[in-house]
Design a protein around this motif. Structure first.
Motif, short mmCIF file in Angstrom:
data_model
loop_
_atom_site.label_atom_id
_atom_site.label_comp_id
_atom_site.label_asym_id
_atom_site.label_seq_id
_atom_site.Cartn_x
_atom_site.Cartn_y
_atom_site.Cartn_z
N ALA A 1 0.84 -1.20 0.00
CA ALA A 1 0.00 0.00 0.00
C ALA A 1 0.87 1.24 0.00
O ALA A 1 1.94 1.27 0.61
N ARG A 2 0.38 2.28 -0.68
CA ARG A 2 1.09 3.55 -0.73
C ARG A 2 1.05 4.19 0.66
O ARG A 2 0.03 4.17 1.33
N LEU A 3 2.18 4.73 1.08
CA LEU A 3 2.26 5.41 2.37
C LEU A 3 1.80 6.85 2.22
O LEU A 3 2.19 7.53 1.28
N GLU A 4 1.00 7.29 3.14
CA GLU A 4 0.53 8.67 3.13
C GLU A 4 1.54 9.61 3.78
O GLU A 4 1.68 10.74 3.39
N GLU A 5 2.26 9.10 4.79
CA GLU A 5 3.21 9.96 5.50
C GLU A 5 4.59 9.88 4.85
O GLU A 5 4.91 8.91 4.17
N ASP A 6 5.38 10.91 5.07
CA ASP A 6 6.73 10.95 4.52
C ASP A 6 7.68 10.16 5.40
O ASP A 6 7.65 10.26 6.62
N LEU A 7 8.54 9.37 4.76
CA LEU A 7 9.57 8.63 5.47
C LEU A 7 10.83 9.48 5.64
O LEU A 7 11.66 9.19 6.47
N TRP A 8 10.96 10.50 4.79
CA TRP A 8 12.17 11.30 4.73
C TRP A 8 11.84 12.78 4.94
O TRP A 8 10.80 13.25 4.48
N ALA A 9 12.75 13.51 5.57
CA ALA A 9 12.58 14.96 5.69
C ALA A 9 12.64 15.59 4.30
O ALA A 9 11.85 16.46 3.95
N VAL A 10 13.58 15.15 3.49
CA VAL A 10 13.68 15.54 2.09
C VAL A 10 13.61 14.25 1.28
O VAL A 10 14.57 13.48 1.24
N PRO A 11 12.45 13.96 0.70
CA PRO A 11 12.30 12.68 0.01
C PRO A 11 13.22 12.55 -1.19
O PRO A 11 13.38 13.50 -1.95
N PRO A 12 13.81 11.36 -1.37
CA PRO A 12 14.62 11.12 -2.56
C PRO A 12 13.69 10.89 -3.75
O PRO A 12 12.47 10.77 -3.60
N ARG A 13 14.24 10.81 -4.92
CA ARG A 13 13.46 10.43 -6.10
C ARG A 13 13.16 8.94 -5.95
O ARG A 13 14.07 8.11 -5.96
N LEU A 14 11.90 8.61 -5.77
CA LEU A 14 11.52 7.24 -5.47
C LEU A 14 11.24 6.46 -6.75
O LEU A 14 10.54 6.95 -7.64
N PRO A 15 11.74 5.25 -6.84
CA PRO A 15 11.59 4.46 -8.06
C PRO A 15 10.15 4.05 -8.37
O PRO A 15 9.80 3.84 -9.51
N LEU A 16 9.31 3.94 -7.35
CA LEU A 16 7.91 3.63 -7.58
C LEU A 16 7.06 4.91 -7.57
O LEU A 16 5.85 4.85 -7.53
N LEU A 17 7.74 6.05 -7.57
CA LEU A 17 7.18 7.39 -7.56
C LEU A 17 6.62 7.79 -6.20
O LEU A 17 6.69 8.94 -5.81
N ASP A 18 6.04 6.87 -5.47
CA ASP A 18 5.57 7.10 -4.10
C ASP A 18 6.23 6.07 -3.19
O ASP A 18 6.71 5.02 -3.66
N ALA A 19 6.23 6.35 -1.90
CA ALA A 19 6.74 5.38 -0.91
C ALA A 19 5.63 4.37 -0.62
O ALA A 19 4.45 4.72 -0.56
N TYR A 20 6.01 3.13 -0.45
CA TYR A 20 5.08 2.05 -0.17
C TYR A 20 5.51 1.27 1.06
O TYR A 20 6.71 1.12 1.32
N CYS A 21 4.52 0.78 1.81
CA CYS A 21 4.82 -0.22 2.82
C CYS A 21 4.62 -1.56 2.12
O CYS A 21 3.95 -1.63 1.09
N GLY A 22 5.23 -2.59 2.65
CA GLY A 22 5.11 -3.87 1.98
C GLY A 22 5.80 -4.98 2.72
O GLY A 22 6.04 -4.89 3.93
#
Length: 130
Positions: A10-31
């Motif tokens: 599932a796509r994460l709604e909250e940010d994992l990073w203070a400054v997010p990197p360019r994510l390969p799946l475009l969004d952060a996911y839990c899994g």
């Protein structure tokens, strides 16, 4: 370039990073970590290249990460290219096609992890582009 063993759920709604990197799946996911059968995942799962950083990453793995790219986007189909990388070099690749009209991939790879990563990438792409 997510970890090749990361199964996004599932796509994460909250940010994992203070400054997010360019994510390969475009969004952060839990899994799930499929390297050892469902272990808890970390930020490295979303960014890839966890060899030597993650205790679960198999040292004999033929790949370090997976990269996705949209090669064409039309009213009928979206074409994706995926590239498995090892030590920052292409090691394997393939193409996928998503039918916009049928809202489904024409074919998915036999590998369940790669198939789910492609679906997650496309979900994020469609959310941002449409």
């Amino acid at each position: 370039m997510p970890c090749p063993y990361f199964y996004p759920v599932a796509r994460l709604e909250e940010d994992l990073w203070a400054v997010p990197p360019r994510l390969p799946l475009l969004d952060a996911y839990c899994g799930e970590c499929r390297a050892i059968g469902g272990a808890t995942t970390s930020a490295a799962c979303n960014t890839g290249y966890a060899r030597g950083l993650c205790e679960h990453f198999p040292q004999a793995s033929p790949f370090d990460a997976v990269r996705f790219h949209v090669t064409s986007d039309s009213a009928a189909a979206i074409r994706l290219k995926y590239v498995f990388e090892k030590a920052c070099w292409p090691a394997d690749h393939g193409d996928l096609e998503y039918s916009v009209l049928e809202h489904a991939f024409a074919t998915l790879p036999g590998d369940a992890i790669l198939a789910r990563q492609a679906e997650a990438f496309l979900e994020s792409y469609l959310r941002r582009s449409r």
